[in-house]
Design a protein around this motif. Structure first.
Motif, PDB file in Angstrom:
ATOM      1  N   TRP A  23       0.827  -1.249  -0.157  1.00 38.61           N
ATOM      2  CA  TRP A  23      -0.104   0.114   0.112  1.00 38.61           C
ATOM      3  C   TRP A  23       0.877   1.522  -0.117  1.00 38.61           C
ATOM      4  O   TRP A  23       0.655   2.300  -0.729  1.00 38.61           O
ATOM      5  N   TRP A  24       1.883   1.285   0.930  1.00 36.24           N
ATOM      6  CA  TRP A  24       2.866   2.410   0.999  1.00 36.24           C
ATOM      7  C   TRP A  24       3.755   2.580  -0.540  1.00 36.24           C
ATOM      8  O   TRP A  24       3.836   3.821  -0.901  1.00 36.24           O
ATOM      9  N   ASP A  25       3.978   1.589  -1.125  1.00 41.03           N
ATOM     10  CA  ASP A  25       4.648   1.523  -2.419  1.00 41.03           C
ATOM     11  C   ASP A  25       3.981   2.251  -3.348  1.00 41.03           C
ATOM     12  O   ASP A  25       4.188   3.056  -4.115  1.00 41.03           O
ATOM     13  N   LEU A  71      18.700   6.919  15.416  1.00 41.83           N
ATOM     14  CA  LEU A  71      17.888   6.079  14.289  1.00 41.83           C
ATOM     15  C   LEU A  71      16.526   6.435  14.122  1.00 41.83           C
ATOM     16  O   LEU A  71      15.758   7.036  14.976  1.00 41.83           O
ATOM     17  N   GLU A  72      16.108   6.809  12.794  1.00 42.18           N
ATOM     18  CA  GLU A  72      14.836   7.067  12.565  1.00 42.18           C
ATOM     19  C   GLU A  72      14.231   5.827  11.814  1.00 42.18           C
ATOM     20  O   GLU A  72      14.435   5.181  10.882  1.00 42.18           O
ATOM     21  N   VAL A  73      12.981   5.236  12.613  1.00 41.16           N
ATOM     22  CA  VAL A  73      12.074   4.182  11.934  1.00 41.16           C
ATOM     23  C   VAL A  73      10.717   4.661  11.200  1.00 41.16           C
ATOM     24  O   VAL A  73      10.313   5.852  11.574  1.00 41.16           O
ATOM     25  N   GLY A  74      10.400   4.023  10.096  1.00 36.53           N
ATOM     26  CA  GLY A  74       9.234   4.614   9.354  1.00 36.53           C
ATOM     27  C   GLY A  74       9.651   6.034   8.827  1.00 36.53           C
ATOM     28  O   GLY A  74       8.631   6.922   9.096  1.00 36.53           O
ATOM     29  N   SER A  75      10.594   6.306   8.519  1.00 42.26           N
ATOM     30  CA  SER A  75      11.035   7.493   8.075  1.00 42.26           C
ATOM     31  C   SER A  75      10.472   8.177   6.940  1.00 42.26           C
ATOM     32  O   SER A  75      10.585   9.442   6.823  1.00 42.26           O
ATOM     33  N   GLY A  76       9.624   7.420   6.183  1.00 38.63           N
ATOM     34  CA  GLY A  76       9.020   7.943   5.017  1.00 38.63           C
ATOM     35  C   GLY A  76      10.360   8.522   3.912  1.00 38.63           C
ATOM     36  O   GLY A  76      11.388   7.681   3.790  1.00 38.63           O
ATOM     37  N   ALA A  77      10.124   9.659   3.503  1.00 39.01           N
ATOM     38  CA  ALA A  77      11.332  10.450   2.687  1.00 39.01           C
ATOM     39  C   ALA A  77      12.380  10.761   3.752  1.00 39.01           C
ATOM     40  O   ALA A  77      13.196  11.901   3.006  1.00 39.01           O
ATOM     41  N   ALA A  78      12.351  10.782   4.819  1.00 43.77           N
ATOM     42  CA  ALA A  78      13.555  11.109   5.790  1.00 43.77           C
ATOM     43  C   ALA A  78      13.883  12.561   5.894  1.00 43.77           C
ATOM     44  O   ALA A  78      14.827  13.065   6.050  1.00 43.77           O
ATOM     45  N   GLN A  79      12.721  13.350   5.937  1.00 44.18           N
ATOM     46  CA  GLN A  79      12.812  14.693   6.086  1.00 44.18           C
ATOM     47  C   GLN A  79      13.348  15.119   7.395  1.00 44.18           C
ATOM     48  O   GLN A  79      14.139  15.982   7.465  1.00 44.18           O
ATOM     49  N   CYS A  80      12.749  14.421   8.390  1.00 40.46           N
ATOM     50  CA  CYS A  80      13.297  14.674   9.999  1.00 40.46           C
ATOM     51  C   CYS A  80      14.645  14.438   9.919  1.00 40.46           C
ATOM     52  O   CYS A  80      15.455  15.231  10.630  1.00 40.46           O
ATOM     53  N   GLN A 121      16.348   0.148   3.917  1.00 39.38           N
ATOM     54  CA  GLN A 121      15.027  -0.395   3.919  1.00 39.38           C
ATOM     55  C   GLN A 121      15.090  -1.701   5.135  1.00 39.38           C
ATOM     56  O   GLN A 121      15.556  -2.449   4.889  1.00 39.38           O
ATOM     57  N   ALA A 122      14.025  -1.253   5.966  1.00 40.63           N
ATOM     58  CA  ALA A 122      13.699  -2.260   6.944  1.00 40.63           C
ATOM     59  C   ALA A 122      12.564  -2.000   7.627  1.00 40.63           C
ATOM     60  O   ALA A 122      12.072  -1.129   7.903  1.00 40.63           O
ATOM     61  N   ASP A 123      12.040  -3.196   8.091  1.00 36.91           N
ATOM     62  CA  ASP A 123      10.781  -3.243   8.798  1.00 36.91           C
ATOM     63  C   ASP A 123      11.183  -2.884  10.236  1.00 36.91           C
ATOM     64  O   ASP A 123      12.065  -3.328  10.791  1.00 36.91           O
ATOM     65  N   ALA A 124      10.408  -1.696  10.935  1.00 33.17           N
ATOM     66  CA  ALA A 124      10.783  -1.381  12.309  1.00 33.17           C
ATOM     67  C   ALA A 124      10.690  -2.704  13.235  1.00 33.17           C
ATOM     68  O   ALA A 124      11.220  -2.324  14.443  1.00 33.17           O
ATOM     69  N   ARG A 125       9.933  -3.780  12.826  1.00 35.84           N
ATOM     70  CA  ARG A 125       9.841  -4.853  13.825  1.00 35.84           C
ATOM     71  C   ARG A 125      11.065  -5.925  13.948  1.00 35.84           C
ATOM     72  O   ARG A 125      11.129  -6.626  14.651  1.00 35.84           O
ATOM     73  N   PHE A 141       5.184   9.929  13.317  1.00 37.65           N
ATOM     74  CA  PHE A 141       3.943   9.204  12.571  1.00 37.65           C
ATOM     75  C   PHE A 141       4.290   7.904  11.616  1.00 37.65           C
ATOM     76  O   PHE A 141       3.696   7.484  10.655  1.00 37.65           O
ATOM     77  N   GLY A 142       5.636   7.510  11.849  1.00 37.38           N
ATOM     78  CA  GLY A 142       6.070   6.273  11.217  1.00 37.38           C
ATOM     79  C   GLY A 142       5.784   4.854  11.906  1.00 37.38           C
ATOM     80  O   GLY A 142       5.869   4.855  13.103  1.00 37.38           O
ATOM     81  N   ALA A 143       5.398   3.868  10.895  1.00 38.77           N
ATOM     82  CA  ALA A 143       5.306   2.675  11.587  1.00 38.77           C
ATOM     83  C   ALA A 143       4.221   2.459  12.567  1.00 38.77           C
ATOM     84  O   ALA A 143       3.351   1.353  12.268  1.00 38.77           O
ATOM     85  N   ILE A 144       4.386   2.902  13.769  1.00 39.87           N
ATOM     86  CA  ILE A 144       3.537   2.348  14.948  1.00 39.87           C
ATOM     87  C   ILE A 144       2.184   2.277  14.545  1.00 39.87           C
ATOM     88  O   ILE A 144       1.373   1.419  14.740  1.00 39.87           O
ATOM     89  N   PHE A 146       0.637   1.839  12.006  1.00 36.74           N
ATOM     90  CA  PHE A 146       0.288   1.020  10.815  1.00 36.74           C
ATOM     91  C   PHE A 146       0.411  -0.573  10.838  1.00 36.74           C
ATOM     92  O   PHE A 146       0.358  -1.386  10.155  1.00 36.74           O
ATOM     93  N   VAL A 147       0.885  -0.897  12.333  1.00 37.98           N
ATOM     94  CA  VAL A 147       1.107  -2.328  12.403  1.00 37.98           C
ATOM     95  C   VAL A 147       0.196  -2.855  13.568  1.00 37.98           C
ATOM     96  O   VAL A 147      -0.125  -2.008  14.439  1.00 37.98           O
ATOM     97  N   PRO A 148      -0.164  -3.922  13.489  1.00 35.76           N
ATOM     98  CA  PRO A 148      -1.199  -4.497  14.643  1.00 35.76           C
ATOM     99  C   PRO A 148      -0.225  -5.107  15.792  1.00 35.76           C
ATOM    100  O   PRO A 148      -0.854  -5.259  16.823  1.00 35.76           O
TER     101      PRO A 148
HETATM  102  C1  LIG Z   1       2.838   8.723   7.644  1.00 38.30           C
HETATM  103  S1  LIG Z   1       4.305   8.211   7.073  1.00 38.30           S
HETATM  104  C2  LIG Z   1       5.236   8.933   8.286  1.00 38.30           C
HETATM  105  C3  LIG Z   1       6.637   9.247   7.622  1.00 38.30           C
HETATM  106  C4  LIG Z   1       7.388  10.704   7.585  1.00 38.30           C
HETATM  107  N1  LIG Z   1       7.632  11.100   9.107  1.00 38.30           N
HETATM  108  C5  LIG Z   1       6.320  11.625   6.991  1.00 38.30           C
HETATM  109  O1  LIG Z   1       5.455  12.203   7.846  1.00 38.30           O
HETATM  110  O2  LIG Z   1       5.994  11.502   5.701  1.00 38.30           O
HETATM  111  C6  LIG Z   1       4.250   6.478   7.786  1.00 38.30           C
HETATM  112  C7  LIG Z   1       5.599   5.601   7.119  1.00 38.30           C
HETATM  113  O3  LIG Z   1       5.699   4.355   7.894  1.00 38.30           O
HETATM  114  C8  LIG Z   1       6.019   3.479   7.326  1.00 38.30           C
HETATM  115  N2  LIG Z   1       5.944   2.323   7.934  1.00 38.30           N
HETATM  116  C9  LIG Z   1       4.588   1.636   8.095  1.00 38.30           C
HETATM  117  N3  LIG Z   1       4.666   0.546   8.769  1.00 38.30           N
HETATM  118  C10 LIG Z   1       6.074   0.402   8.764  1.00 38.30           C
HETATM  119  C11 LIG Z   1       7.052  -0.703   9.253  1.00 38.30           C
HETATM  120  N4  LIG Z   1       6.386  -1.906   9.883  1.00 38.30           N
HETATM  121  N5  LIG Z   1       8.380  -0.647   9.325  1.00 38.30           N
HETATM  122  C12 LIG Z   1       8.783   0.339   8.672  1.00 38.30           C
HETATM  123  N6  LIG Z   1       8.024   1.487   8.333  1.00 38.30           N
HETATM  124  C13 LIG Z   1       6.974   1.354   8.103  1.00 38.30           C
HETATM  125  C14 LIG Z   1       5.562   3.959   5.936  1.00 38.30           C
HETATM  126  O4  LIG Z   1       6.014   3.165   4.896  1.00 38.30           O
HETATM  127  C15 LIG Z   1       5.677   5.164   5.770  1.00 38.30           C
HETATM  128  O5  LIG Z   1       6.529   5.527   5.244  1.00 38.30           O
END
Ligand SMILES: C[S@@+](CC[C@H](N)C(=O)[O-])C[C@H]1O[C@@H](n2cnc3c(N)ncnc32)[C@H](O)[C@@H]1O
Length: 184
Positions: A23-25, A71-80, A121-125, A141-144, A146-148
């Motif tokens: 979905w994110w891709d 470390l940033e997880v769920g960084s998206g385009a890594a703006q932060c 490229q890595a899953d935060a889990r 707002f990354g990763a957390i 969006f996972v169960p």
């Molecule tokens: C709302 S964006 C937040 C990223 C950035 N801070 C922003 O505001 O654009 C959510 C990001 O979390 C990533 N993401 C979701 N589940 C993830 C997971 N299990 N491991 C790593 N990244 C994950 C998505 O690919 C997406 O890039």
């Protein structure tokens, strides 16, 4: 007799994870069309209210982040991460979506060398880092949300942080999902 297919069906964890990443891709371009102006390319914003790390200093003072391994997880385009890099931190940005990281590369190409960040490229889990590798970790707002099984993310962060390291995360309130994905 016809069996209805409507209702709850268990989806194996691997399939659910692949579907979420897909979905994110598939939506990375639209996400950045909608949110790119608000997020900037080298800006650290903690959420739709517009609170920035420059104002909040949740990861440490201006002097405190210099040379810190973050470390940033769920960084998206890594703006932060790009913003933190410019402050002198040693940052690594990770996300499980290839398309989101491709957007990070586009921004990196436009940024000065002091703003570019290593991307993984890595899953935060399931983080590909040794124990106690970082002084601090964060996600905006990354990763957390969006996972169960967010407890797995917290456990991985605890593992890769040095003892006493800092973990800062911002997440959407569940009620937020009722509204359009509009930063205003
Ligand atoms: C709302 S964006 C937040 C990223 C950035 N801070 C922003 O505001 O654009 C959510 C990001 O979390 C990533 N993401 C979701 N589940 C993830 C997971 N299990 N491991 C790593 N990244 C994950 C998505 O690919 C997406 O890039």
């Amino acid at each position: 007799m016809n069996q209805s297919r409507i209702g709850y069906e268990h989806v194996p964890e691997q399939d659910a994870s692949r579907a979420a990443r897909t979905w994110w891709d598939e939506n990375a371009a639209e996400y950045h069309d909608d949110n790119g102006a608000f997020l900037g390319e080298s800006r650290f914003v903690w959420g739709p209210e517009g609170l920035t790390e420059d104002q909040a200093r949740l990861l440490g003072s201006r002097e405190g982040v210099v040379d810190k391994k973050i470390l940033e997880v769920g960084s998206g385009a890594a703006q932060c991460s790009r913003w933190l890099r410019a402050q002198g931190a040693r940052v690594v940005a990770t996300d499980y979506s290839h398309a989101m990281l491709e957007q990070a590369l586009i921004y990196d190409d436009r940024a000065s060398s002091q703003h570019r960040v290593p991307l993984i490229q890595a899953d935060a889990r399931e983080l590909p880092f040794a124990d106690s590798s970082f002084d601090a970790a964060f996600t905006s707002f990354g990763a957390i949300p969006f996972v169960p099984d967010a407890e797995r993310i917290h456990a991985e962060i605890a593992r890769v942080l040095r003892p006493g390291g800092r973990w800062v995360c911002s997440v959407t309130h569940p009620a937020r999902w009722m509204f359009p994905d509009d930063p205003t």
